[in-house]
Motif scaffolding. Structure first.
Motif, PDB file in Angstrom:
ATOM      1  N   MET A 115       0.831  -1.208   0.000  1.00 32.63           N
ATOM      2  CA  MET A 115       0.000   0.000   0.000  1.00 32.63           C
ATOM      3  C   MET A 115       0.865   1.257   0.000  1.00 32.63           C
ATOM      4  O   MET A 115       0.535   2.250  -0.652  1.00 32.63           O
ATOM      5  N   ALA A 116       1.979   1.207   0.732  1.00 33.59           N
ATOM      6  CA  ALA A 116       2.851   2.374   0.809  1.00 33.59           C
ATOM      7  C   ALA A 116       3.555   2.636  -0.513  1.00 33.59           C
ATOM      8  O   ALA A 116       3.915   3.773  -0.819  1.00 33.59           O
ATOM      9  N   GLY A 117       3.738   1.588  -1.309  1.00 29.36           N
ATOM     10  CA  GLY A 117       4.463   1.739  -2.569  1.00 29.36           C
ATOM     11  C   GLY A 117       3.597   2.062  -3.756  1.00 29.36           C
ATOM     12  O   GLY A 117       4.093   2.164  -4.884  1.00 29.36           O
ATOM     13  N   ALA A 118       2.289   2.225  -3.540  1.00 33.10           N
ATOM     14  CA  ALA A 118       1.367   2.518  -4.641  1.00 33.10           C
ATOM     15  C   ALA A 118       0.729   3.886  -4.449  1.00 33.10           C
ATOM     16  O   ALA A 118       0.582   4.371  -3.322  1.00 33.10           O
ATOM     17  N   THR A 119       0.365   4.513  -5.543  1.00 34.84           N
ATOM     18  CA  THR A 119      -0.390   5.757  -5.444  1.00 34.84           C
ATOM     19  C   THR A 119      -1.830   5.430  -5.080  1.00 34.84           C
ATOM     20  O   THR A 119      -2.285   4.285  -5.194  1.00 34.84           O
ATOM     21  N   THR A 120      -2.551   6.436  -4.635  1.00 35.43           N
ATOM     22  CA  THR A 120      -3.971   6.242  -4.313  1.00 35.43           C
ATOM     23  C   THR A 120      -4.738   5.733  -5.524  1.00 35.43           C
ATOM     24  O   THR A 120      -5.571   4.822  -5.417  1.00 35.43           O
ATOM     25  N   ARG A 121      -4.450   6.295  -6.673  1.00 35.28           N
ATOM     26  CA  ARG A 121      -5.150   5.862  -7.885  1.00 35.28           C
ATOM     27  C   ARG A 121      -4.859   4.395  -8.190  1.00 35.28           C
ATOM     28  O   ARG A 121      -5.768   3.623  -8.522  1.00 35.28           O
ATOM     29  N   GLN A 122      -3.608   3.980  -8.068  1.00 33.94           N
ATOM     30  CA  GLN A 122      -3.250   2.581  -8.330  1.00 33.94           C
ATOM     31  C   GLN A 122      -3.942   1.640  -7.351  1.00 33.94           C
ATOM     32  O   GLN A 122      -4.426   0.576  -7.730  1.00 33.94           O
ATOM     33  N   GLY A 123      -3.991   2.024  -6.086  1.00 35.66           N
ATOM     34  CA  GLY A 123      -4.623   1.179  -5.081  1.00 35.66           C
ATOM     35  C   GLY A 123      -6.112   1.046  -5.303  1.00 35.66           C
ATOM     36  O   GLY A 123      -6.674  -0.062  -5.201  1.00 35.66           O
ATOM     37  N   MET A 124      -6.773   2.140  -5.614  1.00 37.62           N
ATOM     38  CA  MET A 124      -8.214   2.104  -5.876  1.00 37.62           C
ATOM     39  C   MET A 124      -8.524   1.235  -7.090  1.00 37.62           C
ATOM     40  O   MET A 124      -9.468   0.443  -7.084  1.00 37.62           O
TER      41      MET A 124
ATOM     42  N   LEU B 227      -0.580  11.121  -4.004  1.00 35.65           N
ATOM     43  CA  LEU B 227      -0.630  10.661  -2.622  1.00 35.65           C
ATOM     44  C   LEU B 227      -0.558   9.133  -2.567  1.00 35.65           C
ATOM     45  O   LEU B 227      -1.195   8.442  -3.362  1.00 35.65           O
ATOM     46  N   ASP B 228       0.231   8.611  -1.622  1.00 36.04           N
ATOM     47  CA  ASP B 228       0.341   7.155  -1.517  1.00 36.04           C
ATOM     48  C   ASP B 228      -0.960   6.551  -0.998  1.00 36.04           C
ATOM     49  O   ASP B 228      -1.696   7.163  -0.221  1.00 36.04           O
ATOM     50  N   PHE B 229      -1.228   5.332  -1.413  1.00 37.47           N
ATOM     51  CA  PHE B 229      -2.472   4.643  -1.088  1.00 37.47           C
ATOM     52  C   PHE B 229      -2.585   4.372   0.403  1.00 37.47           C
ATOM     53  O   PHE B 229      -3.676   4.440   0.985  1.00 37.47           O
ATOM     54  N   LEU B 230      -1.468   4.073   1.068  1.00 34.98           N
ATOM     55  CA  LEU B 230      -1.486   3.764   2.492  1.00 34.98           C
ATOM     56  C   LEU B 230      -2.015   4.935   3.308  1.00 34.98           C
ATOM     57  O   LEU B 230      -2.862   4.764   4.193  1.00 34.98           O
ATOM     58  N   THR B 231      -1.530   6.130   3.025  1.00 38.85           N
ATOM     59  CA  THR B 231      -1.988   7.313   3.755  1.00 38.85           C
ATOM     60  C   THR B 231      -3.474   7.555   3.508  1.00 38.85           C
ATOM     61  O   THR B 231      -4.236   7.843   4.434  1.00 38.85           O
ATOM     62  N   THR B 232      -3.898   7.419   2.254  1.00 41.06           N
ATOM     63  CA  THR B 232      -5.296   7.651   1.905  1.00 41.06           C
ATOM     64  C   THR B 232      -6.223   6.677   2.609  1.00 41.06           C
ATOM     65  O   THR B 232      -7.231   7.068   3.205  1.00 41.06           O
ATOM     66  N   VAL B 233      -5.894   5.395   2.560  1.00 38.07           N
ATOM     67  CA  VAL B 233      -6.788   4.381   3.109  1.00 38.07           C
ATOM     68  C   VAL B 233      -6.857   4.491   4.632  1.00 38.07           C
ATOM     69  O   VAL B 233      -7.921   4.297   5.234  1.00 38.07           O
ATOM     70  N   GLN B 234      -5.747   4.857   5.270  1.00 38.83           N
ATOM     71  CA  GLN B 234      -5.786   5.054   6.719  1.00 38.83           C
ATOM     72  C   GLN B 234      -6.631   6.266   7.091  1.00 38.83           C
ATOM     73  O   GLN B 234      -7.402   6.224   8.050  1.00 38.83           O
ATOM     74  N   MET B 235      -6.478   7.349   6.343  1.00 42.01           N
ATOM     75  CA  MET B 235      -7.223   8.563   6.643  1.00 42.01           C
ATOM     76  C   MET B 235      -8.728   8.324   6.516  1.00 42.01           C
ATOM     77  O   MET B 235      -9.507   8.694   7.411  1.00 42.01           O
TER      78      MET B 235
END
Length: 502
Positions: free
Chosen positions: A162-171, A198-206
């Motif tokens: 999750m930390a290595g992916a962008t928010t868009r990639q994770g979604m 923005l990294d996916f990890l930060t987004t998903v936690q927020m």
């Protein structure tokens, strides 16, 4: 010449949290603050009969009394007892001509509301919530003393992905429909970075922490947070000196040894600066002292984050009388957050946030009244072109435009009921925060320069021995909750430094 164990520069969120941590541990702590009161952004001000919240939109990760979040636990640890108010809805999102949705708290109500807004998205949104829980648990474990690489690689294998992916990639990997992604990414503006950055990890936690923990506020506005932290410092033997601006940090043989305040030298074994690294290296260290290569290159490689403009309005009608039902309303120019971000850097309002504190705290203003707090991003080029003699005229035009825009997008009339109105430009933030360009965000966050990468390289970013930094430009990036947590981290690190010195 005074001598302390720890000097904390700046009584902003990170500085107060750091000083509370060190003073509770028994270290003789001095806080030096150039303003005449504590808090930095966490403060309030009075105009007429209204007391306005200065900057706090809502606290993330507060949680309930039965299931407290990290922020509530931290303030309990500091013995900062206060009344908290929680909101049952996250936000009202309006994209004129495209989207009009109100999202509730709680995982199941949230997922159901998303399904209603975007049919077919329920399973992917539920999967996002599951990942959010995993991310929060994994990060807490990773930062604990008992953390092991084996457990991280097995039990929490998704964490680093999750930390290595962008928010868009994770979604996209979860199969979240595009329209649902746009709604889920609404909170990007609280971190100042869109989905492609923005990294996916930060987004998903927020998102998870807001949904589970509820947005919240202290009963007496954010200044209560600052006052209770200041009281904790004093009760544990610390000192706070106001109207004292630090001009220099003293470095001797590669170690921080004290500060200069109004020409006077104050010595300390350890310094914690609630300042931008750029400010510390650029203005507060003697130019003749070499800067370590890694922190210097890092500061030069990063970009200063977005600036803000705010408007505060006191109204002679209650929120109910005006038809205002939502604490937080976000009006976006486009559905796509990346387009919103692009417009945030220009003359258009890519993001327009309206908060009515009375919807969360009914007695936040005098009976029969309410307040509105508007926020958008500042246009650096625009304000740079404003002549001093035109400054107040420009602010007045800005206020008229904002009122018109709010009324047009929401259908709510407020102009006839305005009793007090005032406006803060980026210059205002610069004057009060003393940060580069007045940004409250620190450095621009990217998916490569995220919380995890900053935390893992924390010690490499330390400029000099016994000098630690805290605040929005540091490891935990911006946000009230993250600055409090970062202050606690730096305070605990300083306590460990002190033990090692002995």
């Amino acid at each position: 010449m005074n001598k302390y164990d720890v000097i904390v520069i700046g009584a902003g969120n990170g500085g107060l949290s750091a000083a509370a941590t060190t003073s509770i541990a028994g270290l003789k702590t001095l806080v030096l603050e150039r303003h005449n009161l504590p808090g930095g952004s966490a403060t309030s001000f009075v105009r007429g009969r209204f007391e306005f919240e200065s900057a706090l939109h809502e606290l993330c990760d507060l949680g309930t009394e039965e299931n407290p979040g990290t922020v509530r636990k931290l303030f309990d640890q500091y013995d900062c007892r206060m009344d908290w108010y929680l909101e049952d809805h996250l936000f009202h999102l309006i994209v004129p001509g495209h989207t009009d949705v109100v999202l509730p708290t709680g995982i199941e109500p949230f997922c159901q509301a998303m399904e209603k807004a975007v049919p077919g998205c329920y399973d992917s949104v539920k999967a996002l919530m599951d990942l959010g829980r995993t991310a929060v648990e994994a990060q807490a474990y990773a930062m604990s003393p008992k953390a092991s690489k084996l457990v991280m690689m097995t039990k929490y294998a998704d964490f680093l992905r999750m930390a290595g992916a962008t928010t868009r990639q994770g979604m996209n990997a979860l199969g979240v429909p595009e329209k649902a992604q746009y709604i889920l990414e609404t909170y990007w503006c609280y971190l100042g970075a869109p989905a492609d950055d923005l990294d996916f990890l930060t987004t998903v936690q927020m998102i998870y922490k807001y949904v589970v923990g509820h947005p919240g506020q202290p009963a007496d506005k954010s200044h209560r947070l600052s006052l209770t932290l200041a009281d904790t410092i004093l009760r544990h033997g610390g000192d706070i000196w106001y109207n004292c601006e630090v001009s220099k940090i003293l470095i001797e043989n590669g170690k921080a040894k004290g500060v200069i305040v109004e020409g006077k030298e104050i010595r300390a074994d350890h310094i914690i600066a609630n300042c931008s690294p750029s400010t510390v290296m650029g203005r507060m260290i003697d130019p003749s002292i070499p800067r370590p290569e890694y922190p210097l290159k890092l500061a030069n490689a990063r970009h200063t984050a977005l600036e803000l403009e705010t408007m505060y309005v006191g109204l002679t009608r209650s929120a109910q009388e005006l038809g205002i039902h939502d604490y937080s309303t976000l009006i976006m120019s486009d559905e796509d957050p990346d387009l919103q971000f692009q417009k945030a850097n220009g003359k258009d309002k890519g993001v327009f946030i309206a908060n009515c504190l009375n919807c969360m705290i009914p007695n936040a203003s005098p009976k029969g009244t309410c307040t509105l707090f508007f926020t958008t991003f500042g246009d650096e080029k625009f304000w740079a072109g404003v002549k001093p003699q035109d400054y107040y005229k420009v602010k007045e035009a800005r206020m008229k435009d904002w009122v018109d825009y709010y009324e047009k997008c929401t259908g709510i009339t407020i102009r006839p009921y305005i009793e007090e109105i005032t406006f803060a430009s980026p210059a205002t933030f610069c004057r009060y925060l003393n940060s580069p360009n007045g940004t409250p965000y620190g450095y621009q966050v990217t998916w490569l320069d995220n919380i995890i990468n900053r935390l893992t390289s924390m010690d490499k970013e330390q400029i000099y021995k016994n000098l630690r930094l805290t605040g929005a430009a540091c490891e935990n990036i911006d946000g009230y909750n993250l600055c409090y947590l970062n202050g606690n981290i730096q305070g605990r690190k300083t306590i460990q430094d002190a033990k090692e010195d002995k």
